[in-house]
Design an enzyme around this catalytic site. Structure first.
Site, mmCIF file in Angstrom:
data_model
loop_
_atom_site.group_PDB
_atom_site.id
_atom_site.type_symbol
_atom_site.label_atom_id
_atom_site.label_comp_id
_atom_site.label_asym_id
_atom_site.label_seq_id
_atom_site.Cartn_x
_atom_site.Cartn_y
_atom_site.Cartn_z
ATOM 1 N N ARG A 116 0.947 -0.895 -0.340
ATOM 2 C CA ARG A 116 -0.419 0.595 0.249
ATOM 3 C C ARG A 116 0.795 1.157 -0.030
ATOM 4 O O ARG A 116 0.757 2.507 -0.552
ATOM 5 C CB ARG A 116 -1.531 -0.761 1.219
ATOM 6 C CG ARG A 116 -2.017 0.894 0.951
ATOM 7 C CD ARG A 116 -2.798 0.520 1.688
ATOM 8 N NE ARG A 116 -4.693 1.920 2.580
ATOM 9 C CZ ARG A 116 -4.442 2.865 2.551
ATOM 10 N NH1 ARG A 116 -3.664 3.047 3.632
ATOM 11 N NH2 ARG A 116 -5.958 3.846 3.050
ATOM 12 N N ILE B 74 -7.533 7.469 -1.105
ATOM 13 C CA ILE B 74 -7.408 5.869 -1.073
ATOM 14 C C ILE B 74 -8.085 5.382 0.098
ATOM 15 O O ILE B 74 -8.313 5.596 0.762
ATOM 16 C CB ILE B 74 -5.870 5.208 -1.243
ATOM 17 C CG1 ILE B 74 -5.383 4.095 -1.312
ATOM 18 C CG2 ILE B 74 -4.843 6.232 0.442
ATOM 19 C CD1 ILE B 74 -4.321 3.817 -1.375
ATOM 20 N N SER B 75 -8.839 4.212 -0.299
ATOM 21 C CA SER B 75 -10.063 3.526 0.430
ATOM 22 C C SER B 75 -9.667 3.192 1.619
ATOM 23 O O SER B 75 -7.897 2.557 1.925
ATOM 24 C CB SER B 75 -10.942 2.118 -0.255
ATOM 25 O OG SER B 75 -11.678 3.127 -1.267
ATOM 26 N N GLN B 76 -10.579 2.869 2.587
ATOM 27 C CA GLN B 76 -9.602 2.118 3.937
ATOM 28 C C GLN B 76 -9.453 0.708 3.555
ATOM 29 O O GLN B 76 -10.237 0.243 3.119
ATOM 30 C CB GLN B 76 -10.758 2.494 4.884
ATOM 31 C CG GLN B 76 -10.257 1.718 6.735
ATOM 32 C CD GLN B 76 -11.710 2.210 7.387
ATOM 33 O OE1 GLN B 76 -12.466 2.450 7.149
ATOM 34 N NE2 GLN B 76 -11.684 1.096 8.381
ATOM 35 N N PRO B 77 -8.376 0.055 4.859
ATOM 36 C CA PRO B 77 -7.499 -1.138 3.732
ATOM 37 C C PRO B 77 -8.816 -1.774 3.958
ATOM 38 O O PRO B 77 -9.509 -3.433 3.629
ATOM 39 C CB PRO B 77 -6.655 -1.623 4.595
ATOM 40 C CG PRO B 77 -6.241 0.036 4.463
ATOM 41 C CD PRO B 77 -6.111 0.990 4.797
#
Ligand code: SAH
Length: 223
Positions: free
Chosen positions: A37, A63-66
């Protein structure tokens, strides 16, 4: 401790957090472990790359949350022969995770800048089964349809019909639905052939609550 050690610890905690929050699919966990990431965030955020949070990327996007990436990926139930359509390439991170689990990923982004950056990153990491297309995600990618799986990573107020039309029979589509700055839910739509074999039907399930940036109409006018 060196910076590299710190990053290794961060990556171990990252996986533990995903497991603790309920991600159980081993293949999904492996893909999350494999995709760095840190290579998808902006230089100023490398230190927080493995924290479970969304982070800013250019063009006012995120960028989305993992956890949400892993959760949506798990819900897609990907098989290695699947062709996947993603709407909202952003950094390219979700596309990279999908590419580890499916045969082919087509990802549509409305900002040329983001698409170009994502393309470059994905190529540098050797993820060569992803194609990034600049376009309006509301229209999907009819030239490449049908898709076994469709994932939208920006929130729509309603399910875009063009995307449903591009979903294969037995396909699954996941998307956040809700007002632009209000509560949204991940909706899971499963298409299947009717018992009589004469048409298709759609099952709709509401999953977790999320906050995504909005799905906006048209290509971006700016870069
Ligand atoms: N999946 C991304 C997160 C993207 S944020 C990642 O892993 O980093 C949502 C993205 O959707 C933004 O980049 C935004 O520009 C894009 N987007 C919004 N509306 C769109 C549309 N109509 N068509 C294509 N992309 C769109």
């Amino acid at each position: 401790m060196t910076e590299k050690d710190m990053r290794e610890i961060g990556r171990m905690e990252f996986l533990l957090t995903l497991r603790r929050r309920g991600i159980g699919d081993q293949a999904v966990l492996r893909a999350m472990e494999e995709v760095p990431r840190a290579d998808f965030v902006e230089p100023g955020f490398i230190e927080t790359a493995y924290a479970d949070q969304a982070l800013p990327i250019p063009c006012g996007q995120t960028i989305s949350q993992p956890y949400v990436v892993a959760y949506m990926t798990e819900q897609l139930a990907l098989r290695s022969h699947h062709r996947v359509l993603e709407i909202g390439t952003g950094s390219g991170y979700q596309a990279a995770v999908l590419s580890r689990l499916a045969r082919e990923v087509v990802s549509v982004e409305r900002y040329r800048t983001l698409a170009a950056q994502a393309r470059e990153r994905l190529a540098a990491l050797g993820y060569n089964n992803v194609e990034v297309v600049v376009g309006d995600g509301f229209a999907g990618c009819p030239a490449r349809a049908p898709f076994d799986r469709i994932i939208v990573t920006a929130a729509a107020e309603e399910v875009p019909q063009a995307l449903l039309d591009q979903l294969a029979d037995d396909g699954i589509m996941l998307l956040p639905v809700g007002p632009h700055n209000g509560p949204q839910r991940i909706i899971k739509l499963t298409k299947s052939i009717t018992g009589t074999g004469t048409g298709t039907e759609l099952k709709r399930e509401e999953l977790i609550s999320v906050r995504f940036v909005p799905l906006l109409p048209g290509r971006a006018q700016e870069l």
